[in-house]
Design a protein around this motif. Structure first.
Motif, PDB file in Angstrom:
ATOM      1  N   ASN A  13       0.995  -1.436  -0.232  1.00 36.96           N
ATOM      2  CA  ASN A  13      -0.261   0.253  -0.265  1.00 36.96           C
ATOM      3  C   ASN A  13       0.830   0.523  -0.081  1.00 36.96           C
ATOM      4  O   ASN A  13       0.225   2.118   0.193  1.00 36.96           O
ATOM      5  N   LYS A  30      -5.016  -0.483  -1.456  1.00 35.60           N
ATOM      6  CA  LYS A  30      -4.548  -1.712  -0.438  1.00 35.60           C
ATOM      7  C   LYS A  30      -4.047  -2.712  -1.121  1.00 35.60           C
ATOM      8  O   LYS A  30      -3.635  -3.782  -0.443  1.00 35.60           O
ATOM      9  N   HIS A  42      -9.531  -2.660  -5.650  1.00 33.95           N
ATOM     10  CA  HIS A  42      -8.408  -1.853  -4.275  1.00 33.95           C
ATOM     11  C   HIS A  42      -6.982  -2.037  -5.186  1.00 33.95           C
ATOM     12  O   HIS A  42      -6.069  -1.890  -4.496  1.00 33.95           O
ATOM     13  N   PHE A 141      -4.724   3.307   2.904  1.00 34.98           N
ATOM     14  CA  PHE A 141      -4.471   2.612   1.750  1.00 34.98           C
ATOM     15  C   PHE A 141      -5.618   3.618   0.981  1.00 34.98           C
ATOM     16  O   PHE A 141      -6.443   4.030   1.492  1.00 34.98           O
TER      17      PHE A 141
END
Length: 169
Positions: A13, A30, A42, A141
């Motif tokens: 991250n 993330k 993510h 993140f």
């Protein structure tokens, strides 16, 4: 022309943003930097991106200037993140029926936003939306964006031109 480089590190991250020989710690998705497969994965997309426009909170900054088009964020400004909507991955002010992110937030995350052209030229549903370079917040993140300290981001935007790119690797 000044480009922005975002280079991954061994921590998923965390990355480093490099601009005019300055290396600045930043946060990314993330799940790190890589090929973006779908909305909500993510991941921060790897690639070379234009900066389409800049949005800022007029109550936080006065007379922000850049070589990139600059727009003030109003209280009703939103970004559609709903892959089922015709307005997917676009800015809107008038209420429409879709899932969205409010650009006028209570925290500082969207006080200053650089909109990257990820999935904007020929929008593909479910491919990912709202990839921004924005201010860092409380999280460790992002959901797929790149975030840095607000004071660094403010310094960067003054030196950008329409030819500037964000290179994420």
């Amino acid at each position: 022309m000044s480009n922005i480089y975002v280079n991954s590190t061994n921590k998923r991250n965390i990355a480093y943003l490099i601009f005019e020989r300055k290396k600045i710690r930043c946060l990314v998705g993330k799940n790190g930097i890589g090929k973006k497969n779908r909305e909500g994965d993510h991941k921060t997309p790897k690639g070379i991106f234009r900066i389409n426009q800049i949005y800022y909170r007029k109550d936080k900054f006065l007379n922000l200037k850049s070589g990139i088009p600059v727009f003030k964020i109003e209280k009703n400004d939103k970004w559609c993140v709903d892959p089922k909507s015709k307005r997917y991955n676009s800015f809107f002010r008038k209420n429409i029926n879709c899932s969205y992110e409010s650009l006028f937030r209570g925290d500082e995350v969207y006080d200053l936003i650089l909109v990257l052209n990820y999935n904007l030229d020929k929008i593909k549903k479910f491919k990912g939306s709202a990839i921004f370079l924005h201010c860092i917040g409380e999280e460790k993140f992002t959901e797929g964006c790149v975030s840095i300290e607000k004071n660094y981001l403010k310094k960067i935007i003054h030196k950008l031109s329409p030819l500037s790119k964000v290179i994420i690797s």
